[in-house]
Scaffold this motif. Sequence first.
Motif, PDB file in Angstrom:
ATOM      1  N   SER A  19       0.835  -1.193   0.000  1.00 23.66           N
ATOM      2  CA  SER A  19       0.000   0.000   0.000  1.00 23.66           C
ATOM      3  C   SER A  19       0.876   1.252   0.000  1.00 23.66           C
ATOM      4  CB  SER A  19      -0.904  -0.001   1.232  1.00 23.66           C
ATOM      5  OG  SER A  19      -0.125   0.173   2.400  1.00 23.66           O
ATOM      6  N   PRO A  20       0.358   2.334  -0.555  1.00 20.75           N
ATOM      7  CA  PRO A  20       1.134   3.581  -0.550  1.00 20.75           C
ATOM      8  C   PRO A  20       1.463   4.068   0.854  1.00 20.75           C
ATOM      9  CG  PRO A  20      -0.657   3.716  -2.125  1.00 20.75           C
ATOM     10  CD  PRO A  20      -0.851   2.442  -1.351  1.00 20.75           C
ATOM     11  N   SER A  21       0.574   3.832   1.814  1.00 19.69           N
ATOM     12  CA  SER A  21       0.861   4.284   3.173  1.00 19.69           C
ATOM     13  C   SER A  21       2.022   3.503   3.787  1.00 19.69           C
ATOM     14  CB  SER A  21      -0.385   4.167   4.053  1.00 19.69           C
ATOM     15  OG  SER A  21      -0.831   2.830   4.102  1.00 19.69           O
ATOM     16  N   LEU A  22       2.137   2.219   3.448  1.00 17.20           N
ATOM     17  CA  LEU A  22       3.278   1.440   3.929  1.00 17.20           C
ATOM     18  C   LEU A  22       4.570   1.932   3.291  1.00 17.20           C
ATOM     19  CD1 LEU A  22       4.356  -0.911   5.619  1.00 17.20           C
ATOM     20  CD2 LEU A  22       3.916  -2.394   3.648  1.00 17.20           C
ATOM     21  N   THR A  23       4.498   2.309   2.016  1.00 13.31           N
ATOM     22  CA  THR A  23       5.680   2.854   1.342  1.00 13.31           C
ATOM     23  C   THR A  23       6.127   4.150   2.003  1.00 13.31           C
ATOM     24  OG1 THR A  23       4.965   1.862  -0.732  1.00 13.31           O
ATOM     25  CG2 THR A  23       6.581   3.615  -0.875  1.00 13.31           C
ATOM     26  N   VAL A  24       5.192   5.015   2.362  1.00 15.89           N
ATOM     27  CA  VAL A  24       5.534   6.269   3.043  1.00 15.89           C
ATOM     28  C   VAL A  24       6.130   5.974   4.417  1.00 15.89           C
ATOM     29  CG1 VAL A  24       4.563   8.358   4.063  1.00 15.89           C
ATOM     30  CG2 VAL A  24       3.862   7.642   1.779  1.00 15.89           C
ATOM     31  N   ALA A  25       5.542   5.024   5.136  1.00 15.21           N
ATOM     32  CA  ALA A  25       6.058   4.675   6.462  1.00 15.21           C
ATOM     33  C   ALA A  25       7.479   4.113   6.364  1.00 15.21           C
ATOM     34  CB  ALA A  25       5.140   3.670   7.138  1.00 15.21           C
ATOM     35  N   MET A  26       7.722   3.277   5.362  1.00 16.53           N
ATOM     36  CA  MET A  26       9.058   2.720   5.196  1.00 16.53           C
ATOM     37  C   MET A  26      10.051   3.792   4.749  1.00 16.53           C
ATOM     38  SD  MET A  26       9.392  -0.398   6.096  1.00 16.53           S
ATOM     39  CE  MET A  26       8.346  -0.091   7.485  1.00 16.53           C
ATOM     40  N   SER A  27       9.606   4.759   3.967  1.00 21.28           N
ATOM     41  CA  SER A  27      10.482   5.877   3.590  1.00 21.28           C
ATOM     42  C   SER A  27      10.899   6.661   4.821  1.00 21.28           C
ATOM     43  CB  SER A  27       9.778   6.792   2.597  1.00 21.28           C
ATOM     44  OG  SER A  27       9.484   6.106   1.419  1.00 21.28           O
ATOM     45  N   LEU A  28       9.960   6.906   5.715  1.00 23.60           N
ATOM     46  CA  LEU A  28      10.278   7.604   6.958  1.00 23.60           C
ATOM     47  C   LEU A  28      11.231   6.775   7.811  1.00 23.60           C
ATOM     48  CD1 LEU A  28       9.766  10.038   8.781  1.00 23.60           C
ATOM     49  CD2 LEU A  28       7.819   8.803   9.731  1.00 23.60           C
ATOM     50  N   PHE A  29      10.997   5.468   7.887  1.00 22.65           N
ATOM     51  CA  PHE A  29      11.877   4.584   8.647  1.00 22.65           C
ATOM     52  C   PHE A  29      13.295   4.612   8.069  1.00 22.65           C
ATOM     53  CE2 PHE A  29      13.796   0.356   9.173  1.00 22.65           C
ATOM     54  CZ  PHE A  29      13.870   0.310  10.557  1.00 22.65           C
ATOM     55  N   CYS A  30      13.394   4.581   6.736  1.00 16.25           N
ATOM     56  CA  CYS A  30      14.712   4.631   6.089  1.00 16.25           C
ATOM     57  C   CYS A  30      15.416   5.951   6.378  1.00 16.25           C
ATOM     58  CB  CYS A  30      14.573   4.426   4.587  1.00 16.25           C
ATOM     59  SG  CYS A  30      14.052   2.763   4.150  1.00 16.25           S
ATOM     60  N   ALA A  31      14.666   7.049   6.357  1.00 15.61           N
ATOM     61  CA  ALA A  31      15.261   8.353   6.669  1.00 15.61           C
ATOM     62  C   ALA A  31      15.815   8.365   8.087  1.00 15.61           C
ATOM     63  CB  ALA A  31      14.235   9.459   6.475  1.00 15.61           C
ATOM     64  N   VAL A  32      15.070   7.802   9.033  1.00 14.54           N
ATOM     65  CA  VAL A  32      15.548   7.726  10.417  1.00 14.54           C
ATOM     66  C   VAL A  32      16.790   6.844  10.498  1.00 14.54           C
ATOM     67  CG1 VAL A  32      14.945   6.880  12.729  1.00 14.54           C
ATOM     68  CG2 VAL A  32      13.292   8.227  11.432  1.00 14.54           C
ATOM     69  N   CYS A  33      16.794   5.723   9.757  1.00 12.80           N
ATOM     70  CA  CYS A  33      17.985   4.858   9.732  1.00 12.80           C
ATOM     71  C   CYS A  33      19.202   5.616   9.220  1.00 12.80           C
ATOM     72  CB  CYS A  33      17.734   3.629   8.859  1.00 12.80           C
ATOM     73  SG  CYS A  33      16.779   2.341   9.649  1.00 12.80           S
ATOM     74  N   PHE A  34      19.024   6.416   8.160  1.00 14.99           N
ATOM     75  CA  PHE A  34      20.149   7.150   7.594  1.00 14.99           C
ATOM     76  C   PHE A  34      20.652   8.224   8.549  1.00 14.99           C
ATOM     77  CE2 PHE A  34      18.196   6.032   3.281  1.00 14.99           C
ATOM     78  CZ  PHE A  34      18.909   4.844   3.237  1.00 14.99           C
ATOM     79  N   ILE A  35      19.751   8.895   9.242  1.00 18.64           N
ATOM     80  CA  ILE A  35      20.157   9.916  10.218  1.00 18.64           C
ATOM     81  C   ILE A  35      20.929   9.266  11.363  1.00 18.64           C
ATOM     82  CG2 ILE A  35      19.284  11.544  11.933  1.00 18.64           C
ATOM     83  CD1 ILE A  35      16.996  12.129   9.893  1.00 18.64           C
ATOM     84  N   LEU A  36      20.398   8.144  11.875  1.00 15.37           N
ATOM     85  CA  LEU A  36      21.101   7.447  12.949  1.00 15.37           C
ATOM     86  C   LEU A  36      22.417   6.840  12.455  1.00 15.37           C
ATOM     87  CD1 LEU A  36      18.101   5.726  14.754  1.00 15.37           C
ATOM     88  CD2 LEU A  36      19.394   7.753  15.472  1.00 15.37           C
ATOM     89  N   CYS A  37      22.472   6.475  11.183  1.00 17.79           N
ATOM     90  CA  CYS A  37      23.722   5.979  10.596  1.00 17.79           C
ATOM     91  C   CYS A  37      24.796   7.059  10.644  1.00 17.79           C
ATOM     92  CB  CYS A  37      23.471   5.528   9.167  1.00 17.79           C
ATOM     93  SG  CYS A  37      24.963   5.197   8.220  1.00 17.79           S
ATOM     94  N   LEU A  38      24.452   8.249  10.205  1.00 15.07           N
ATOM     95  CA  LEU A  38      25.431   9.344  10.222  1.00 15.07           C
ATOM     96  C   LEU A  38      25.850   9.692  11.640  1.00 15.07           C
ATOM     97  CD1 LEU A  38      23.970  11.636   7.445  1.00 15.07           C
ATOM     98  CD2 LEU A  38      25.974  10.162   7.324  1.00 15.07           C
ATOM     99  N   LYS A  39      24.889   9.660  12.568  1.00 16.33           N
ATOM    100  CA  LYS A  39      25.216   9.928  13.968  1.00 16.33           C
ATOM    101  C   LYS A  39      26.155   8.844  14.507  1.00 16.33           C
ATOM    102  CE  LYS A  39      23.068  10.989  18.382  1.00 16.33           C
ATOM    103  NZ  LYS A  39      23.379   9.964  19.347  1.00 16.33           N
ATOM    104  N   GLY A  40      25.891   7.589  14.160  1.00 15.58           N
ATOM    105  CA  GLY A  40      26.736   6.497  14.633  1.00 15.58           C
ATOM    106  C   GLY A  40      28.130   6.522  14.033  1.00 15.58           C
ATOM    107  N   LEU A  41      28.239   6.969  12.777  1.00 15.47           N
ATOM    108  CA  LEU A  41      29.547   6.998  12.126  1.00 15.47           C
ATOM    109  C   LEU A  41      30.437   8.123  12.635  1.00 15.47           C
ATOM    110  CD1 LEU A  41      28.536   6.166   8.447  1.00 15.47           C
ATOM    111  CD2 LEU A  41      29.725   4.686  10.069  1.00 15.47           C
ATOM    112  N   SER A  42      29.893   9.012  13.440  1.00 17.31           N
ATOM    113  CA  SER A  42      30.696  10.126  13.948  1.00 17.31           C
ATOM    114  C   SER A  42      31.606   9.716  15.102  1.00 17.31           C
ATOM    115  CB  SER A  42      29.781  11.268  14.403  1.00 17.31           C
ATOM    116  OG  SER A  42      29.010  10.853  15.524  1.00 17.31           O
ATOM    117  N   ASN A  43      31.413   8.508  15.638  1.00 16.42           N
ATOM    118  CA  ASN A  43      32.207   8.053  16.769  1.00 16.42           C
ATOM    119  C   ASN A  43      32.730   6.640  16.461  1.00 16.42           C
ATOM    120  OD1 ASN A  43      33.243   7.323  19.236  1.00 16.42           O
ATOM    121  ND2 ASN A  43      31.463   7.998  20.407  1.00 16.42           N
ATOM    122  N   PRO A  44      34.021   6.385  16.649  1.00 15.03           N
ATOM    123  CA  PRO A  44      34.557   5.048  16.335  1.00 15.03           C
ATOM    124  C   PRO A  44      33.917   3.914  17.137  1.00 15.03           C
ATOM    125  CG  PRO A  44      36.349   6.609  16.585  1.00 15.03           C
ATOM    126  CD  PRO A  44      35.094   7.322  17.009  1.00 15.03           C
TER     127      PRO A  44
END
Length: 134
Positions: A19-44
Motif C-alpha cells: 500500500s502507498p501508506s506502507l511505502t511512506v512509512a518505510m520511507s520515513l523509517f529509512c530516513a531515520v535509519c540514515f540519520i542514525l547511521c550518520l550519527k553512529g559513524l561520527s564516533n569510532p
Amino acid sequence: TATIAAAAGSNVDYSPIVSPSLTVAMSLFCAVCFILCLKGLSNPTTATRGNILGVVGMFIAVVFAFQETPGFGGPNSLFGLVDLRYLLWWLCAFGIAAVVGGYIGITVNMINLPQVIASFHSAVGMAATLVGIA
C-alpha cells in the motif's frame, strides 16, 4: 505502474503489491535509519552500529523503490519481490556489483580511500545526470 504496463502494450498488471501508506512509512523509517547511521559513524565506538543502520535503511529503500518497477513485484514474483522471469538478470546485476565492489574493497589501501569514495560519488553523479537526461 499499471499505466506503464498498459502503455507498453503488456497485459500483465504491475501494480504495486504494497500500500502507498506502507511505502511512506518505510520511507520515513529509512530516513531515520540514515540519520542514525550518520550519527553512529561520527564516533569510532558506535561506527559498527551506524554502518548496520545504514545498510538496513538502504536495503529497505531499494526494495520499496523497486516495488513500482516492471520486473520487480507483480503477479509472477518470488515473495512479492523479484519477478521470476527477470530473476536471472537481477542476480547477474547484483553478482557483478558484488564482485566489483569486493575487488575494490580488498585492493584499495586506506590511504587511497578518499579518492575511491570521490570516484564513486562521481559515478553516482554521472548516473543521476543520465537519468535526468533520459
